[in-house]
Design a protein around this motif. Structure first.
Motif, PDB file in Angstrom:
ATOM      1  N   GLU A 202       0.832  -1.207   0.000  1.00 24.66           N
ATOM      2  CA  GLU A 202       0.000   0.000   0.000  1.00 24.66           C
ATOM      3  C   GLU A 202       0.866   1.256   0.000  1.00 24.66           C
ATOM      4  O   GLU A 202       0.542   2.254  -0.678  1.00 24.66           O
ATOM      5  CB  GLU A 202      -0.906   0.001   1.229  1.00 24.66           C
ATOM      6  CG  GLU A 202      -1.792   1.237   1.400  1.00 24.66           C
ATOM      7  CD  GLU A 202      -2.856   1.390   0.331  1.00 24.66           C
ATOM      8  OE1 GLU A 202      -3.387   2.505   0.183  1.00 24.66           O
ATOM      9  OE2 GLU A 202      -3.157   0.397  -0.370  1.00 24.66           O
ATOM     10  N   GLU A 203       1.980   1.208   0.711  1.00 23.14           N
ATOM     11  CA  GLU A 203       2.892   2.350   0.773  1.00 23.14           C
ATOM     12  C   GLU A 203       3.431   2.691  -0.614  1.00 23.14           C
ATOM     13  O   GLU A 203       3.479   3.870  -1.004  1.00 23.14           O
ATOM     14  CB  GLU A 203       4.056   2.012   1.714  1.00 23.14           C
ATOM     15  CG  GLU A 203       5.092   3.110   1.865  1.00 23.14           C
ATOM     16  CD  GLU A 203       6.247   2.693   2.762  1.00 23.14           C
ATOM     17  OE1 GLU A 203       7.364   3.196   2.549  1.00 23.14           O
ATOM     18  OE2 GLU A 203       6.030   1.853   3.657  1.00 23.14           O
ATOM     19  N   TYR A 204       3.803   1.688  -1.377  1.00 21.16           N
ATOM     20  CA  TYR A 204       4.288   1.921  -2.745  1.00 21.16           C
ATOM     21  C   TYR A 204       3.155   2.407  -3.648  1.00 21.16           C
ATOM     22  O   TYR A 204       3.351   3.278  -4.500  1.00 21.16           O
ATOM     23  CB  TYR A 204       4.906   0.639  -3.311  1.00 21.16           C
ATOM     24  CG  TYR A 204       6.356   0.456  -2.937  1.00 21.16           C
ATOM     25  CD1 TYR A 204       7.382   0.780  -3.825  1.00 21.16           C
ATOM     26  CD2 TYR A 204       6.714  -0.026  -1.686  1.00 21.16           C
ATOM     27  CE1 TYR A 204       8.713   0.624  -3.486  1.00 21.16           C
ATOM     28  CE2 TYR A 204       8.046  -0.190  -1.322  1.00 21.16           C
ATOM     29  CZ  TYR A 204       9.040   0.140  -2.225  1.00 21.16           C
ATOM     30  OH  TYR A 204      10.362  -0.009  -1.871  1.00 21.16           O
ATOM     31  N   PHE A 205       1.963   1.822  -3.448  1.00 18.53           N
ATOM     32  CA  PHE A 205       0.809   2.213  -4.257  1.00 18.53           C
ATOM     33  C   PHE A 205       0.480   3.688  -4.064  1.00 18.53           C
ATOM     34  O   PHE A 205       0.180   4.402  -5.033  1.00 18.53           O
ATOM     35  CB  PHE A 205      -0.398   1.344  -3.889  1.00 18.53           C
ATOM     36  CG  PHE A 205      -1.656   1.723  -4.617  1.00 18.53           C
ATOM     37  CD1 PHE A 205      -1.855   1.362  -5.944  1.00 18.53           C
ATOM     38  CD2 PHE A 205      -2.647   2.449  -3.973  1.00 18.53           C
ATOM     39  CE1 PHE A 205      -3.017   1.716  -6.624  1.00 18.53           C
ATOM     40  CE2 PHE A 205      -3.815   2.809  -4.641  1.00 18.53           C
ATOM     41  CZ  PHE A 205      -3.995   2.436  -5.966  1.00 18.53           C
ATOM     42  N   GLN A 206       0.540   4.155  -2.827  1.00 16.09           N
ATOM     43  CA  GLN A 206       0.251   5.553  -2.535  1.00 16.09           C
ATOM     44  C   GLN A 206       1.272   6.487  -3.189  1.00 16.09           C
ATOM     45  O   GLN A 206       0.976   7.645  -3.485  1.00 16.09           O
ATOM     46  CB  GLN A 206       0.227   5.789  -1.022  1.00 16.09           C
ATOM     47  CG  GLN A 206      -0.947   5.130  -0.302  1.00 16.09           C
ATOM     48  CD  GLN A 206      -2.299   5.635  -0.795  1.00 16.09           C
ATOM     49  OE1 GLN A 206      -2.444   6.805  -1.160  1.00 16.09           O
ATOM     50  NE2 GLN A 206      -3.291   4.759  -0.818  1.00 16.09           N
TER      51      GLN A 206
END
Length: 245
Positions: free
Chosen positions: A203-207
């Motif tokens: 999720e951190e990379y997606f954001q």
């Protein structure tokens, strides 16, 4: 209702409340920056980020309604307007157990990781790739992760080295393939981390609008350690099946 029956009913309700509160606590931990700590708000937010939480969403939504009836409609101490069925109590206790101690990341990781060294001959690399069912290979140099080798990178190297219908592999090593690879986003995670922490990493990379190509599992999450497993976004599909095992 006999005293024993009343006590049994009260015990079931209290067990239900304890399990519900444990789940509520987990949801708060998963949403540390959420000021609204209402159960359904936390559940909705967590289920959007975590497939593992989403798989319990329907049951937990119903349990929230039952919990409201038990708590808000209670007229006096140890007296409940309704009593949850023992099967329901066991179910919420089981979910509480699942969420309080989610599976470790190795549960969904590809366990047999084929990794190569930068000084391995290109002939050896091609043979390993041909005999393996995998299409991503961590390359290590001086015992540290260097880059992620893919079939695309190898194909690009081969295409650029065709001369008179031939390709000379002599003196070529895995290191030579690095400049033919895109900058793949690779992260590392400790084998002691759980799948909820893994989903947070994706999720951190997606954001950041970045695609996380692979997560390499090591003893302590260091690129200097031998890979114990590798995880891609495709492996996340398995997460919602874990609690059925």
């Amino acid at each position: 209702m006999s005293i024993n029956t009343q006590q049994a009913s009260s015990d079931l309700a209290e067990r239900f409340e304890v399990a519900f509160n444990q789940i509520h606590h987990v949801l708060k931990q998963l949403n540390p920056y959420e000021h609204n700590d209402a159960f359904m708000k936390l559940l909705s937010d967590a289920s959007r980020k975590h497939t593992y939480i989403q798989s319990f969403y329907g049951d937990l939504k119903q349990f929230a309604k039952l919990r409201n009836a038990l708590v808000h409609e209670r007229r006096q101490t140890n007296t409940y307007i309704a009593t949850p069925h023992e099967k329901v109590v066991k179910q919420i206790e089981q979910i509480s157990s699942y969420l309080s101690a989610p599976p470790k990341v190795l549960k969904i990781a590809t366990k047999t990781v084929v990794y190569l060294h930068s000084n391995d001959s290109l002939e050896y690399v091609i043979k390993m790739m041909n005999s393996s069912s995998y299409n991503q290979f961590p390359i290590y140099e001086n015992e540290k992760f260097s880059f992620l080798l893919t079939e695309g990178g190898l194909t690009s190297w081969l295409a650029s080295h065709i001369k008179d219908g031939r390709i000379d592999l002599n003196q070529s090593t895995a290191r030579d393939l690095k400049r033919f690879e895109d900058d793949h986003n690779v992260s590392f995670i400790s084998k002691h981390k759980n799948i909820l922490e893994l989903e947070d990493l994706f999720e951190e990379y997606f954001q950041k609008q970045l695609k996380l190509e692979a997560v390499i599992v090591t003893e302590n999450g260091s690129p200097y350690e031998k890979p114990l497993g590798i995880i891609t976004s495709w492996d996340l599909i398995e997460i919602d099946l874990l609690h059925n095992e």
